[in-house]
Design an enzyme around this catalytic site. Structure first.
Site, mmCIF file in Angstrom:
data_model
loop_
_atom_site.group_PDB
_atom_site.id
_atom_site.type_symbol
_atom_site.label_atom_id
_atom_site.label_comp_id
_atom_site.label_asym_id
_atom_site.label_seq_id
_atom_site.Cartn_x
_atom_site.Cartn_y
_atom_site.Cartn_z
ATOM 1 N N PRO A 105 0.825 -1.210 0.000
ATOM 2 C CA PRO A 105 0.000 0.000 0.000
ATOM 3 C C PRO A 105 0.863 1.265 0.000
ATOM 4 C CG PRO A 105 -0.067 -1.080 2.151
ATOM 5 C CD PRO A 105 0.731 -1.974 1.260
ATOM 6 N N ALA A 108 1.916 4.014 3.827
ATOM 7 C CA ALA A 108 1.534 3.199 4.977
ATOM 8 C C ALA A 108 2.725 2.877 5.861
ATOM 9 C CB ALA A 108 0.871 1.914 4.491
ATOM 10 N N GLY A 109 3.824 3.603 5.700
ATOM 11 C CA GLY A 109 4.991 3.363 6.557
ATOM 12 C C GLY A 109 5.906 2.272 6.026
ATOM 13 N N LEU A 110 5.628 1.788 4.810
ATOM 14 C CA LEU A 110 6.414 0.671 4.265
ATOM 15 C C LEU A 110 7.369 1.126 3.162
ATOM 16 C CD1 LEU A 110 3.542 -1.997 4.141
ATOM 17 C CD2 LEU A 110 5.125 -1.480 6.003
ATOM 18 N N GLY A 111 7.540 2.423 3.028
ATOM 19 C CA GLY A 111 8.534 2.936 2.083
ATOM 20 C C GLY A 111 8.106 2.843 0.626
ATOM 21 N N SER A 113 7.205 5.149 -1.526
ATOM 22 C CA SER A 113 7.780 6.130 -2.461
ATOM 23 C C SER A 113 9.248 5.794 -2.753
ATOM 24 C CB SER A 113 7.644 7.564 -1.927
ATOM 25 O OG SER A 113 8.301 7.692 -0.694
ATOM 26 N N ALA A 114 9.969 5.297 -1.742
ATOM 27 C CA ALA A 114 11.371 4.914 -1.973
ATOM 28 C C ALA A 114 11.436 3.682 -2.871
ATOM 29 C CB ALA A 114 12.063 4.636 -0.642
ATOM 30 N N ALA A 115 10.548 2.710 -2.641
ATOM 31 C CA ALA A 115 10.529 1.500 -3.481
ATOM 32 C C ALA A 115 10.224 1.884 -4.925
ATOM 33 C CB ALA A 115 9.508 0.510 -2.947
ATOM 34 N N ASP A 154 15.254 4.810 3.725
ATOM 35 C CA ASP A 154 14.226 4.108 2.940
ATOM 36 C C ASP A 154 14.775 3.693 1.574
ATOM 37 O OD1 ASP A 154 12.718 4.885 5.095
ATOM 38 O OD2 ASP A 154 11.074 5.740 3.938
#
Ligand code: MEV
Length: 297
Positions: A105, A108-111, A113-115, A154
């Site tokens: 998602p 959601a704190g899972l990065g 935009s960096a991914a 990130d």
């Protein structure tokens, strides 16, 4: 005669000219926020993430899983990030199309935009021969569109994957994992803006200087977590998760929903649980070991 808009190209159809890249989603195990102030942090780039297919095109950027359909030059934040990234890699973004397959998602704190930035950077690098260090620098520059002053953790986790130690001065150092870590991730329904949370912590430190001690303690907790990881002491690592969550609450970045998720995970048998990433919503992680199913429920 009314203008007929051209049928948008189907970006999904790969051709001999398609290049592909991947960026890992990240989990910050310990040290978020403190890492902005130069403290060390412990993070992981997980198997799920974002894949990007790049073709010659007109600057279309699409991510169906995020209901995202933007165009280079339209001023959207994602478009600006892609423009900045491509500029750093020396290619005109408006001459390429970007098709993104997101397994995580957004916001959601899972990065996410960096991914996304790393996936695009890798796909562009496959066309230009840019080195991983160039991709990292370009992806971190793209991140400044979303997060103003990212520490770089990130993008480092998104590029490198696996578990690593990160600090601003020395970057990412991979850490060996002696035994599998059974981590559960719970995503809250609250979306948030990382830069707002980082600014909130900075204001708190200005107004209440003793808050800086919490930042330093978070760095020490991250180091203790790394020692626990190195010696295979999962219970000690879990204790560091619990301590870190308390400290992050003190910095004002948790929410009632995140606290409830953390409490529910511990009640269900998790050895330790904490918010992960910027907070203010987003996600929690729980070290569940053999209680994973109960914790996920
Ligand atoms: C965001 O994923 C992590 C923060 O520490 C910000 C940063 O490191 O840039 C909150």
């Amino acid at each position: 005669m009314p203008a007929v808009s051209p049928t948008p190209p189907d970006l999904r159809v790969p051709s001999s000219d398609t290049s592909t890249g991947f960026g890992h989603a990240k989990l910050i195990l310990l040290g978020e926020h403190a890492v902005v102030y130069g403290q060390p942090a412990l993070a992981a780039g997980i198997a799920a993430g974002v894949r990007c297919h790049v073709n010659p095109g007109q600057g279309n950027i699409r991510a169906p899983a995020w209901q995202m359909d933007v165009q280079v030059g339209d001023g959207a934040m994602v478009s600006q990030a892609v423009e900045r990234l491509c500029e750093r890699l020396g290619v005109p973004a408006k001459e390429l199309d970007f098709w993104l397959e997101a397994e995580i998602p957004a916001r959601a704190g899972l990065g996410s935009s960096a991914a996304m930035a790393v996936a695009i950077g890798q796909a562009v690098a496959a066309r230009t021969g840019a080195l991983p260090a160039d991709v990292l620098a370009a992806a971190t520059a793209a991140e400044t569109v979303f997060h103003a002053t990212p520490s770089g953790i990130d993008t480092a986790a998104a590029l490198r994957g696996g578990v690593g130690r990160f600090d601003r001065a020395t970057g990412w150092q991979p850490l060996p994992l002696h035994q599998p870590l059974d981590l559960c991730v719970g995503v809250s329904k609250q979306v948030r803006q990382t830069s707002d949370l980082v600014t909130g912590v900075a204001r708190l430190c200005e107004r209440v200087p003793v808050a800086r001690r919490l930042i330093e303690t978070l760095g020490q907790v991250a180091c203790a977590g790394m020692e626990a990881l190195a010696s295979g002491d999962v219970e000690a690592l879990a204790q560091e998760f619990n301590l870190a969550h308390g400290l992050l609450c003190g910095l004002g970045v948790s929410t009632r929903e995140l606290d409830e998720l953390v409490r529910a995970a511990r009640t269900a048998g998790a050895l330790g649980a904490k918010l992960t990433g910027a907070g203010g919503g987003g996600a929690v992680i729980a070290l569940a070991q053999d209680r994973g199913e109960d914790v996920l429920k």
